[in-house]
Design an enzyme around this catalytic site. Structure first.
Site, PDB file in Angstrom:
ATOM      1  N   HIS A 257       6.115  43.319 -50.221  1.00 35.72           N
ATOM      2  CA  HIS A 257       7.442  43.408 -50.839  1.00 35.72           C
ATOM      3  C   HIS A 257       7.365  43.925 -52.274  1.00 35.72           C
ATOM      4  O   HIS A 257       8.379  44.355 -52.827  1.00 35.72           O
ATOM      5  CB  HIS A 257       8.168  42.060 -50.769  1.00 35.72           C
ATOM      6  CG  HIS A 257       7.710  41.041 -51.755  1.00 35.72           C
ATOM      7  ND1 HIS A 257       6.829  40.031 -51.439  1.00 35.72           N
ATOM      8  CD2 HIS A 257       8.025  40.855 -53.062  1.00 35.72           C
ATOM      9  CE1 HIS A 257       6.626  39.270 -52.496  1.00 35.72           C
ATOM     10  NE2 HIS A 257       7.337  39.746 -53.493  1.00 35.72           N
ATOM     11  N   ASP A 304       3.717  40.283 -44.957  1.00 33.22           N
ATOM     12  CA  ASP A 304       3.934  40.629 -46.366  1.00 33.22           C
ATOM     13  C   ASP A 304       2.602  40.837 -47.074  1.00 33.22           C
ATOM     14  O   ASP A 304       2.181  40.037 -47.907  1.00 33.22           O
ATOM     15  CB  ASP A 304       4.744  39.519 -47.038  1.00 33.22           C
ATOM     16  CG  ASP A 304       5.250  39.909 -48.419  1.00 33.22           C
ATOM     17  OD1 ASP A 304       5.155  41.105 -48.773  1.00 33.22           O
ATOM     18  OD2 ASP A 304       5.730  39.021 -49.146  1.00 33.22           O
ATOM     19  N   SER A 400       4.558  37.303 -57.602  1.00 35.56           N
ATOM     20  CA  SER A 400       4.450  37.878 -56.261  1.00 35.56           C
ATOM     21  C   SER A 400       3.195  38.727 -56.117  1.00 35.56           C
ATOM     22  O   SER A 400       2.850  39.513 -56.997  1.00 35.56           O
ATOM     23  CB  SER A 400       5.672  38.742 -55.957  1.00 35.56           C
ATOM     24  OG  SER A 400       6.807  37.951 -55.715  1.00 35.56           O
TER      25      SER A 400
END
EC number: 3.4.21.-
Length: 453
Positions: A257, A304, A400
């Protein structure tokens, strides 16, 4: 059609148009039943209506049965690049049966807590006996895992292995000359046991070590320069966007992502060996290419994971080191205390931290994480949760793609990549990470393909 002509739009399918009902002109005044019947009869004789309905039902059933057979790969190998199923014996047999020869990759792995070498041959994973093993075979094995060199190979007693690795064995065919051994899975024969009583263990990378103290991060602590030497800052057009983890001199693991729709390599740089993002003297490293998992979908959360390849290899020192990948089928127990790090916000809705922070977080079982009061069933087996149900410590925005690492046998291993969460450090909302062991095959395939080009 000219370049300036608008594209033709296809009419949407409807059962009304199939039966000609869209052609009916319905009066705003409700007609009597006989009038409607007469109109329908003029367009579609009733005697054909049951036949058409039965035909459509039969077609749907045929498609369903066909698709069921097509998708059922029980006892077979499914090509990831298509829906094709092949026999397990066709995998790693030297013949490309899948698109892009994917069935001829991922034929070697390192498994379990003790890093036992296994090859896939004759439809099964089989553990390599140390009989007739030579050290230079280790370089071949590591190349099949995508590593250009190797550190060491050693021998381990069979009874020291986990039980699942003690059933099927292979040995190198001693009749082959060394120059004929170019791929391990083509150079072995099956054994019921190891004559020597030992199997081969393999280490392809000098990884997972550091000289810093081991004691985002909401409720975290500021890190020292050498504490998390595999942590990198991924910067998009000069601004920190995500974290990542060094796994080789050329490759970084991060979250899909982070790079989805932002996958132009020239827009990215990677900074390594730093704690502060402000006035940092460290040089930026250019990115050659970005690969994200082909099954990643932004709204579906799963798969992901992504890889970045640097334009030039990193030079390792005490501030820049790779993290070890876990071994295949290596387990990290629920409750184990692991560590997450990053430059993410230190409070929900806050700005990114200018300095690298870290926090200790215990692993949480997927069963607990899927409880209706936590994530309500959305956590798949390829995800893992870590943190505290009471809140207070968590990864946050800006973390992230960064690492979740655990220490095993004095080596640090990349167990997760920061994926998502609800808020930051909220009650019953621990951090969710991509489970790295679920994507080892994918990672090694990308590295092996790149090494062969």
């Amino acid at each position: 059609m000219g370049e300036n002509d608008p594209p033709a739009a296809e009419a949407p399918f409807s059962f009304r148009s199939l039966f000609g009902l869209d052609d009916l002109k319905i009066s705003p005044v409700a007609p009597d039943g006989d009038a409607v019947a007469a109109q329908i009869l003029s367009l579609l004789p009733l005697k054909f209506f049951p036949i058409i309905v039965i035909g459509i039902i039969a077609l749907i059933l045929a498609l369903a049965i066909g698709l069921g057979i097509h998708f059922d790969c029980s006892g077979k190998y499914r090509c990831h690049s298509s829906f094709k199923c092949i026999e397990l014996t066709a995998r790693c047999d030297g013949v490309s049966d899948c698109k892009n020869a994917e069935d001829e990759y991922r034929c070697v792995r390192v498994s379990g807590q003790r890093a036992a070498l296994q090859v896939f041959t004759a439809a099964a994973w089989r553990t390599m006996c140390s009989d007739d093993w030579k050290s230079h075979y280790a370089k071949i094995a590591c190349a099949q895992l995508g590593f250009p060199s190797y550190v060491s190979s050693d021998h381990l007693r069979v009874d020291a292995l986990e039980e699942q690795f003690q059933g099927d064995f292979v040995s190198i065919n001693h009749l082959l000359s060394d120059d004929k051994v170019t791929a391990l899975h083509h150079s072995v024969y099956m054994r019921e046991g190891c004559t020597s009583g030992h199997v081969v263990t393999l280490k392809c990378s000098a990884c997972g070590t550091r000289t810093g103290y081991s004691p985002r991060i909401v409720g975290g602590n500021m890190s020292s320069l050498t504490q998390w030497p595999w942590q990198v800052s991924l910067q998009f057009q000069g601004y920190h966007l995500c974290g990542g983890s060094i796994i080789t001199p050329l490759w970084i693991v991060t979250a899909a992502h982070c790079v989805y729709d932002l996958y132009h390599p020239k827009s990215w740089t990677v900074q390594v060996g730093l704690v502060s993002l402000m006035d940092s003297p460290v040089p930026s490293h250019l990115v050659e290419k970005i690969i994200y998992h082909s099954k990643y979908k932004p709204k579906r959360l799963g798969n992901d994971i992504a890889l970045m390849k640097l334009s030039e290899p990193l030079t390792f020192d005490e501030t820049i080191q790779p993290i070890c990948l876990p071994n295949s089928e290596e387990n990290f127990p629920d409750g184990k205390l692991c560590w997450t790090s990053g430059w993410g916000a230190t409070e929900d809705g806050g700005d990114a931290s200018p300095v690298l922070n870290h926090a200790a977080v215990p692993l949480i079982s997927n069963k607990i994480c899927n409880h209706r009061d936590v994530y309500g069933g959305i956590i798949s087996p390829s995800m893992l949760c870590a943190g505290y149900l009471k809140g207070g410590v968590d990864s946050c925005q800006g973390d992230s793609g960064g690492p979740l690492v655990c220490q095993e046998r004095r080596l640090w291993k990349l167990v997760g990549a920061t994926s998502f969460g609800i808020g930051c450090a909220e009650v019953n909302k621990p951090g969710v990470y991509t489970r790295i062991t679920s994507f080892l095959d994918w990672i090694h395939e990308q590295l092996e393909r790149d090494l062969k080009t």
